[in-house]
Design a protein around this motif. Structure first.
Motif: not given
Length: 656
Positions: A543-556, A649-655
């Protein structure tokens, strides 16, 4: 070459049996747990946000439950379970118990103890937490079988197997081959051994499964719990069947065997048919009491394994018990017709065929692979048993050769009794005996002749005293027995058959010991599956750290960037949430609002939120994030870059 006699063989047999039990007994005991805990709800070591209503355990096979099979202790060590544990939806491989309402936050301990479907006790413990982990005062010791009770229980099981074999084999030998006093002693001795051992098993069962000492053998509450289980019902059924077997023995070895009941030939054939049918039903029922409560009743193909086990036990009884009956008849010097011996030889051969066929199926079912045959305690015991069966068949080959050399011979005519004075009867060793020795009552022997005054040595007159007559009768019986043994040993065919049957019986005693050990050892298939599951857990990625890179764009304006969310260590329980935000150029940037939540969608847990603390430009962190269980969690990231520009934004992570 020295002749193998009972005096030399029996001590050797005892030494071999003791060494075998000492060598194999501890190994079998360590692998006696036949049902393994595979899952719990709540999960082991998990942290749940609210107190559950029930605790549920799942096992690798069916288990038998008692009132104290599942105990739940709060952080202070007090019981908080209520009601009797039950199976979930009737599934025998589960155990569930309700919990009281209003449970406080903290760590709870679940101690469980049950009996696997093949009658062996299993136990263990695990913890889970409500709200957050805490210190706990609960102390749980896993119940283990008391050593004294374990030895007594194992001895009683061996005696039960031996008694069954002697009872079935003796009755079959009497009905098919020949009935005699020695055969009756074998069958009745088997009945007594089976009855006493079964009663002992019933009394010891409660102490054996609860881990208590010999002092609890007469505890009526434990006995009541035992009678409510499948093994207890099987033992009670065995006792009831033995009462019917007692009636069967009384008829078989009573007037029917003597032939003085006044029945005609057809009537005797009808009685013999009834005895055959009744005896088969009783013997099958006795064998079924093992099949319904041990290895055959759990695991693969129980619908086929149980009748196969019954056939296996019946074949063992007919063969090994019949050997004991034949040996006792030959050893007593009773005349055994050649036809009777040959009938038993054919019966034994048929039993061996059934034994091999059913044994191969049982071996496949319980072992499952070649690796388990040598890599598990059950497999190694099975190899020893197979070797003993081969040895037994090899000795039986010589017995069949001796059987082919047998011939019926007329028994010597018995001497007619003395007409008048019993003290004057000649005995071997008188003037007609080899060596010309005088009889104890000869004229020159003052103990048997007249003393001075014309009176007998005992003071009587004109005859031998009753004491002297009794002494002469005992001498006559001893000399007659010795003469019978000499005649018996002079018959080379019967003497050779007796020695080979004695050797077969010796191997059979050890074979029964190994069979008893097998019934108390975890099947190789189950042990292999547990080892494979443990290896899979051991080789799983740490078991180790779970990491998610999430690009975003609010439009402004300045609304584009990337958020890197890191959960450490990504395990059920306490975690740290770390978020870093960077602009398109990779430089850290601050945003007016940043929120993160986690949801277990399948079990509808969450969303779980925790406040983020800004550590530096573009860096936020939250500690103490409690995730109650492992699984696939949905991570929700909300970023606001201005008063009106926001995106989720939505992502899935494994715990883990």
């Amino acid at each position: 070459m020295r002749t193998l006699t009972a005096g030399r063989l029996l001590p050797l047999l005892g030494t071999l049996l003791a060494a075998l039990l000492c060598a194999l007994g501890p190994g079998a005991g360590t692998a006696s747990a036949h049902a393994a805990l595979t899952a719990t709800d709540p999960a082991t070591g998990s942290v749940v946000p609210t107190a559950p209503q029930r605790v549920t355990l799942t096992f690798s096979e069916g288990v038998l439950l008692t009132a104290d099979s599942v105990r739940v202790l709060d952080p202070r060590g007090e019981r908080v379970d209520e009601g009797r544990p039950t199976h979930v939806d009737g599934r025998s491989g589960t155990a569930s118990v309700g919990l009281r309402g209003g449970l406080v936050d903290g760590t709870y301990t679940v101690a469980w103890q049950a009996v696997s479907a093949d009658s062996h006790p299993v136990a263990g413990a695990f913890t889970f937490s409500v709200g957050a982990p805490s210190k706990t005062a609960a102390k749980v010791t896993t119940a283990e079988v008391d050593p004294t009770v374990d030895r007594l229980y194992g001895t009683a099981r061996y005696a039960a197997y031996a008694g069954f074999a002697l009872l079935v084999g003796g009755c079959v030998f009497a009905g098919v081959c020949r009935s005699s006093r020695p055969v009756q002693r074998v069958a009745v001795g088997g009945w007594i051994a089976l009855f006493v051992s079964t009663a002992a098993l019933l009394l010891l069962r409660g102490a054996y499964t609860s881990g208590k000492g010999p002092g609890s053998v007469l505890d009526l509450s434990l006995l009541g719990d035992v009678l409510n289980t499948k093994p207890g019902a099987a033992l009670l059924s065995r006792l009831l069947l033995l009462s019917a077997a007692a009636v069967f023995l009384a008829v078989l070895f009573g007037s029917f065997a003597r032939g003085d009941d006044g029945r005609t030939g057809q009537e005797r054939r009808d009685v013999a048919f009834g005895l055959g049918v009744g005896g088969t039903v009783v013997a099958t029922g006795l064998a079924a009491t093992w099949a319904m409560a041990e290895h055959a009743s759990a695991g693969l193909q129980t619908w086929l394994a149980m009748p196969v086990d019954v056939l296996h036990l019946l074949a063992v009884g007919v063969w090994l018990g019949g050997l004991a009956a034949l040996l006792s008849t030959l050893w007593a010097g009773d005349p055994v017709p050649v036809a009777a011996v040959r009938r038993f030889s054919r019966l034994a051969f048929a039993s061996v065929c059934v034994l091999v066929a059913t044994g191969l199926y049982q071996s496949w079912r319980q072992v499952g692979s070649w690796g388990a045959l040598t890599g598990t305690a059950y497999g190694r015991l099975l190899l020893i048993k197979a070797g003993l069966v081969v040895a037994l068949v090899g000795v039986a080959f010589f017995s069949r050769r001796w059987t082919g050399r047998l011939t019926d011979r007329a028994e010597p005519r018995k001497a007619r009794p003395a007409a008048k004075n019993p003290g004057a009867a000649k005995v071997p060793g008188s003037t007609g005996a080899p060596g010309g020795a005088k009889s104890p009552g000869s004229a020159k022997n003052p103990a048997g002749g007249k003393a001075a005054g014309g009176r007998t040595a005992a003071g009587g007159k004109g005859g031998t005293s009753p004491e002297r007559a009794a002494q002469l009768a005992r001498q006559q019986a001893a000399l007659t027995k010795a003469a019978g043994k000499r005649r018996r040993d002079a018959d080379e065919g019967r003497s050779g058959l007796r020695r080979s049957v004695l050797a077969e019986t010796a191997v059979a005693v050890v074979l029964l010991a190994v069979t008893t050990l097998l019934t108390g050892t975890q099947p190789g298939r189950s042990e292999t599956e547990q080892k494979q599951a443990g290896a899979a857990r051991a080789t799983a990625p740490a078991a180790g750290p779970a990491e998610a890179r999430i690009p975003y764009d609010t439009g402004g304006p300045n609304g584009r960037g990337t958020a890197t969310v890191r959960i450490d260590p990504a395990r059920s329980g306490d975690n740290t949430l770390d978020v870093r935000v960077a602009g398109p150029d990779g430089q850290a940037v601050d945003v007016p609002q940043l929120e993160v939540s986690l949801t277990e969608t399948r079990k509808k847990i969450g969303p779980l939120r925790t406040p983020l603390k800004r550590l530096s430009a573009g860096h936020w962190q939250a500690t103490g994030l409690q995730l109650p269980m492992a699984g696939e969690w949905q991570l929700t990231l909300t970023v606001r870059t201005s008063d009106i520009d926001q995106i989720t934004e939505l992502r899935n992570v494994k715990i883990n």
